[in-house]
Design a protein around this motif. Structure first.
Motif, PDB file in Angstrom:
ATOM      1  N   VAL A  76       0.857  -1.191   0.000  1.00  0.00           N
ATOM      2  CA  VAL A  76       0.000   0.000   0.000  1.00  0.00           C
ATOM      3  C   VAL A  76       0.892   1.240   0.000  1.00  0.00           C
ATOM      4  O   VAL A  76       1.748   1.408   0.867  1.00  0.00           O
ATOM      5  CB  VAL A  76      -0.936   0.019   1.230  1.00  0.00           C
ATOM      6  CG1 VAL A  76      -1.820   1.258   1.199  1.00  0.00           C
ATOM      7  CG2 VAL A  76      -1.792  -1.233   1.279  1.00  0.00           C
ATOM      8  N   HIS A 125       4.818  14.137   0.853  1.00  0.00           N
ATOM      9  CA  HIS A 125       4.485  13.051   1.774  1.00  0.00           C
ATOM     10  C   HIS A 125       5.248  11.777   1.416  1.00  0.00           C
ATOM     11  O   HIS A 125       5.759  11.084   2.295  1.00  0.00           O
ATOM     12  CB  HIS A 125       2.980  12.784   1.752  1.00  0.00           C
ATOM     13  CG  HIS A 125       2.192  13.865   2.435  1.00  0.00           C
ATOM     14  ND1 HIS A 125       0.825  13.916   2.427  1.00  0.00           N
ATOM     15  CD2 HIS A 125       2.586  14.941   3.148  1.00  0.00           C
ATOM     16  CE1 HIS A 125       0.409  14.977   3.112  1.00  0.00           C
ATOM     17  NE2 HIS A 125       1.471  15.614   3.554  1.00  0.00           N
ATOM     18  N   ASP A 173      12.341   7.059   6.048  1.00  0.00           N
ATOM     19  CA  ASP A 173      12.359   6.222   7.244  1.00  0.00           C
ATOM     20  C   ASP A 173      12.495   7.075   8.504  1.00  0.00           C
ATOM     21  O   ASP A 173      13.448   6.944   9.279  1.00  0.00           O
ATOM     22  CB  ASP A 173      13.508   5.194   7.157  1.00  0.00           C
ATOM     23  CG  ASP A 173      13.354   4.137   8.243  1.00  0.00           C
ATOM     24  OD1 ASP A 173      12.253   4.023   8.797  1.00  0.00           O
ATOM     25  OD2 ASP A 173      14.354   3.463   8.542  1.00  0.00           O
ATOM     26  N   LEU A 174      11.510   7.922   8.672  1.00  0.00           N
ATOM     27  CA  LEU A 174      11.446   8.883   9.770  1.00  0.00           C
ATOM     28  C   LEU A 174      11.717   8.269  11.135  1.00  0.00           C
ATOM     29  O   LEU A 174      12.374   8.852  11.976  1.00  0.00           O
ATOM     30  CB  LEU A 174      10.014   9.426   9.765  1.00  0.00           C
ATOM     31  CG  LEU A 174       9.728  10.876   9.945  1.00  0.00           C
ATOM     32  CD1 LEU A 174      10.671  11.725   9.151  1.00  0.00           C
ATOM     33  CD2 LEU A 174       8.285  11.152   9.517  1.00  0.00           C
ATOM     34  N   TYR A 175      11.183   7.080  11.342  1.00  0.00           N
ATOM     35  CA  TYR A 175      11.243   6.493  12.692  1.00  0.00           C
ATOM     36  C   TYR A 175      12.390   5.515  12.862  1.00  0.00           C
ATOM     37  O   TYR A 175      12.493   4.837  13.870  1.00  0.00           O
ATOM     38  CB  TYR A 175       9.915   5.795  13.013  1.00  0.00           C
ATOM     39  CG  TYR A 175       8.720   6.685  12.773  1.00  0.00           C
ATOM     40  CD1 TYR A 175       8.495   7.786  13.578  1.00  0.00           C
ATOM     41  CD2 TYR A 175       7.841   6.437  11.719  1.00  0.00           C
ATOM     42  CE1 TYR A 175       7.420   8.618  13.349  1.00  0.00           C
ATOM     43  CE2 TYR A 175       6.754   7.263  11.482  1.00  0.00           C
ATOM     44  CZ  TYR A 175       6.551   8.349  12.295  1.00  0.00           C
ATOM     45  OH  TYR A 175       5.489   9.173  12.069  1.00  0.00           O
ATOM     46  N   GLY A 176      13.254   5.418  11.849  1.00  0.00           N
ATOM     47  CA  GLY A 176      14.395   4.512  11.957  1.00  0.00           C
ATOM     48  C   GLY A 176      15.395   5.049  12.956  1.00  0.00           C
ATOM     49  O   GLY A 176      15.291   6.188  13.418  1.00  0.00           O
ATOM     50  N   LEU A 184       8.725  11.978   2.666  1.00  0.00           N
ATOM     51  CA  LEU A 184       8.804  11.747   4.119  1.00  0.00           C
ATOM     52  C   LEU A 184       8.665  10.257   4.432  1.00  0.00           C
ATOM     53  O   LEU A 184       9.354   9.730   5.300  1.00  0.00           O
ATOM     54  CB  LEU A 184       7.704  12.526   4.844  1.00  0.00           C
ATOM     55  CG  LEU A 184       7.961  14.010   5.062  1.00  0.00           C
ATOM     56  CD1 LEU A 184       6.761  14.661   5.741  1.00  0.00           C
ATOM     57  CD2 LEU A 184       9.197  14.241   5.913  1.00  0.00           C
ATOM     58  N   GLN A 185       7.761   9.576   3.709  1.00  0.00           N
ATOM     59  CA  GLN A 185       7.608   8.134   3.926  1.00  0.00           C
ATOM     60  C   GLN A 185       8.893   7.393   3.579  1.00  0.00           C
ATOM     61  O   GLN A 185       9.270   6.433   4.220  1.00  0.00           O
ATOM     62  CB  GLN A 185       6.459   7.580   3.076  1.00  0.00           C
ATOM     63  CG  GLN A 185       5.092   7.837   3.667  1.00  0.00           C
ATOM     64  CD  GLN A 185       3.990   7.487   2.676  1.00  0.00           C
ATOM     65  OE1 GLN A 185       3.525   8.333   1.930  1.00  0.00           O
ATOM     66  NE2 GLN A 185       3.593   6.235   2.648  1.00  0.00           N
ATOM     67  N   GLN A 236      -0.346   4.493  -0.202  1.00  0.00           N
ATOM     68  CA  GLN A 236      -1.036   5.459   0.662  1.00  0.00           C
ATOM     69  C   GLN A 236      -2.517   5.129   0.655  1.00  0.00           C
ATOM     70  O   GLN A 236      -2.975   4.369  -0.208  1.00  0.00           O
ATOM     71  CB  GLN A 236      -0.829   6.886   0.176  1.00  0.00           C
ATOM     72  CG  GLN A 236      -1.545   7.191  -1.108  1.00  0.00           C
ATOM     73  CD  GLN A 236      -1.752   8.681  -1.330  1.00  0.00           C
ATOM     74  OE1 GLN A 236      -1.040   9.280  -2.106  1.00  0.00           O
ATOM     75  NE2 GLN A 236      -2.727   9.259  -0.660  1.00  0.00           N
ATOM     76  N   THR A 237      -3.221   5.676   1.614  1.00  0.00           N
ATOM     77  CA  THR A 237      -4.672   5.573   1.551  1.00  0.00           C
ATOM     78  C   THR A 237      -5.246   6.966   1.289  1.00  0.00           C
ATOM     79  O   THR A 237      -4.664   7.974   1.697  1.00  0.00           O
ATOM     80  CB  THR A 237      -5.258   5.010   2.872  1.00  0.00           C
ATOM     81  OG1 THR A 237      -4.708   5.728   3.974  1.00  0.00           O
ATOM     82  CG2 THR A 237      -4.957   3.531   3.017  1.00  0.00           C
TER      83      THR A 237
END
Ligand SMILES: Cc1cc2nc3c(=O)[nH]c(=O)nc-3n(C[C@H](O)[C@H](O)[C@H](O)COP(=O)(O)OP(=O)(O)OC[C@H]3O[C@@H](n4cnc5c(N)ncnc54)[C@H](O)[C@@H]3O)c2cc1C
Ligand code: FES
Lengths: 157, 281
Positions: A74, A143, A150-153, A146-147, A76-77
């Motif tokens: 997926v 967007h 790997d913002l949260y890596g 940003l995806q 994006q939604t």
């Protein structure tokens, strides 16, 4: 010709169409229709002619890429209020991904063949629409970037 | 400085016993800590942190993730990323950890009464905000709309998932979750957390926002909140810098003219806006 007063108001009130004059809105609404998709139902499939674009009234539609031998990915939604699909303005006018409703979704569809003709015939209207789509595309690109990062890596994998 | 810190020398770690270990995610865990020597009540403000000392390994700042209304233990949720956090990950019930704190500034939960509250958070950033959420829920009628917008890398990385589901089911707050990457099996939203801000049900002119997550995420979240009309002074962010003393002595955590340990970690955005985007100050 406006097909549906509810639809006309919905289009008029949507931020995407903000600032458009009544005449333009009437033209656009003339190409619009309500559609309903059940959970799991495809709105469009990769490779099919992109002859519409959509506005999500309620629900959620996943834009996804099929990958042989694994689950689809997926990208994006598109959720309440989102404008979905721009392949209808970019030749060769074919969808690049699948769009699948993840739950019962009510969309407004805009007939691209009807619209493309109107936009070609009226450059001011064409410009107004393109300006709005460039905004949507730029936002999606930001967007997607940003995806991708790997913002949260943890920063050193 | 509050009650617990006033009782002890802020540079001497107090021994705390690990009472419970909860594995939250593949790399994230929660420790419940109780005083090892004598029972005493523990108080802190949402957003504050403790310096946690793994004996023989090192000391690191970790925010408190528990309920400020529960005074007999402290709760920390940590992601194992390096030396000390990995050593902590290997610890078990009954082992001892050194604790200094609580230190730092708090989320302005009481000041937000009478306003809508928007909480934008990503990844482990939900942990430092959970005490604020507990405090808001304990006094829910004092606030307008309350919206939590949470982003994670994948559905498997959603922290406190059961609690997010419970809060969503309570009908008195809007809880929106999105992930950056997912397969078709995930039935929820896919996309960046900042996208949720555009659709949140809050009145931007009467909103206080709490933002916590990776700095890049916070920058874009603040931009989007401001675009929606929330004033910079009503947006609060929690910053992270490497720390040593935790109490404003050593200068290790300096950010421009501020020390993150003492003047932060929670700052009104307008106080740090000019330094927020500058790397390696
Ligand atoms: C006020 C404050 C509150 C904090 N609250 C929490 C909390 O509640 N939970 C929590 O898990 N962490 C929290 N942190 C971050 C935590 O302090 C660090 O992750 C920790 O210091 C890392 O120590 P280490 O010895 O394990 O890693 P190190 O061995 O020092 O670092 C190893 C590598 O891990 C990476 N790394 C280090 N820190 C981070 C980080 N914060 N994020 C991503 N990658 C990192 C870097 O690439 C680094 O090179 C907080 C930090 C501050 C300043
Ligand atoms: S950690 Fe020493 S001044 Fe902040």
């Amino acid at each position: 010709m406006v097909q549906d007063m509810g639809l006309d108001k919905l289009i008029r009130d949507h931020p995407f169409f903000e600032g458009m004059d009544d005449e333009a809105l009437e033209l656009i609404a003339g190409c619009a229709a309500n559609e309903r998709f059940d959970a799991g139902q495809y709105v469009f499939r990769e490779g099919q002619p992109a002859d519409k674009f959509y506005m999500v009234r309620h629900g959620s539609v996943a834009l996804e890429v099929r990958a042989p031998g694994r689950d689809s990915i997926v990208l994006q939604t598109c959720d309440d209020g989102d404008v979905m699909g721009w392949s209808w303005i970019v030749p060769p006018f074919r969808w690049k991904w699948d769009a699948r409703a993840t739950r019962l979704s009510r969309l407004v569809s805009f007939d691209a063949i009807c619209l493309r003709g109107k936009l070609d015939a009226d450059p001011a209207l064409g410009y107004a629409m393109y300006k709005r789509f460039v905004r949507v595309i730029a936002e999606r690109l930001a967007h997607a970037r940003l995806q991708m990062i790997d913002l949260y890596g943890i920063g050193k994998e | 400085m509050n009650q617990m810190a006033a009782l002890v020398d802020p540079m001497v770690p107090a021994p705390f016993r690990i009472e419970r270990v909860k594995k939250e995610l593949s790399d994230t865990f929660t420790l419940d800590l109780v005083p090892a020597e004598r029972k005493r009540s523990i108080s802190f403000l949402p957003g504050q942190f403790n310096m946690l000392y793994v004996f023989g390994v090192g000391e690191i700042p970790i925010s408190i993730s528990g309920d400020p209304g529960v005074g007999d233990k402290i709760v920390h949720t940590t992601r194992a990323v390096g030396n000390v956090t990995n050593a902590m990950w290997k610890m078990g019930v009954g082992q001892t950890i050194g604790v200094r704190g609580p230190f730092g500034t708090a989320w302005p939960v009481e000041e937000a009464e009478g306003s809508d509250v928007v909480i934008v958070t990503g990844g482990i950033g939900l942990a430092p905000l959970r005490p604020a959420i507990y405090q808001i829920l304990a006094n829910r009628q004092a606030y307008g709309n309350v919206c939590i917008m949470y982003g994670a890398r994948t559905p498997e990385d959603i922290l406190f998932r059961k609690e997010l589901e419970k809060w969503r089911g309570q009908f008195d707050m809007q809880v929106d979750v999105t992930v950056d990457h997912a397969t078709g099996r995930w039935g929820g939203k896919v996309g960046v957390v900042t996208k949720l801000i555009g659709r949140g049900g809050f009145d931007p002119h009467h909103t206080v926002a709490f933002v916590c997550g990776p700095e890049v995420m916070m920058r874009y979240a603040v931009d989007t909140l401001v675009e929606r009309g929330v004033s910079e002074k009503d947006i609060h962010v929690s910053l992270e810098r490497n720390m040593k003393c935790g109490i404003g002595f050593c200068g290790h955590c300096q950010l421009g003219g501020d020390f993150v340990c003492k003047d932060g970690p929670v700052f009104p955005f307008d106080a740090v806006a000019d330094r927020f985007v500058i790397q390696e100050l």
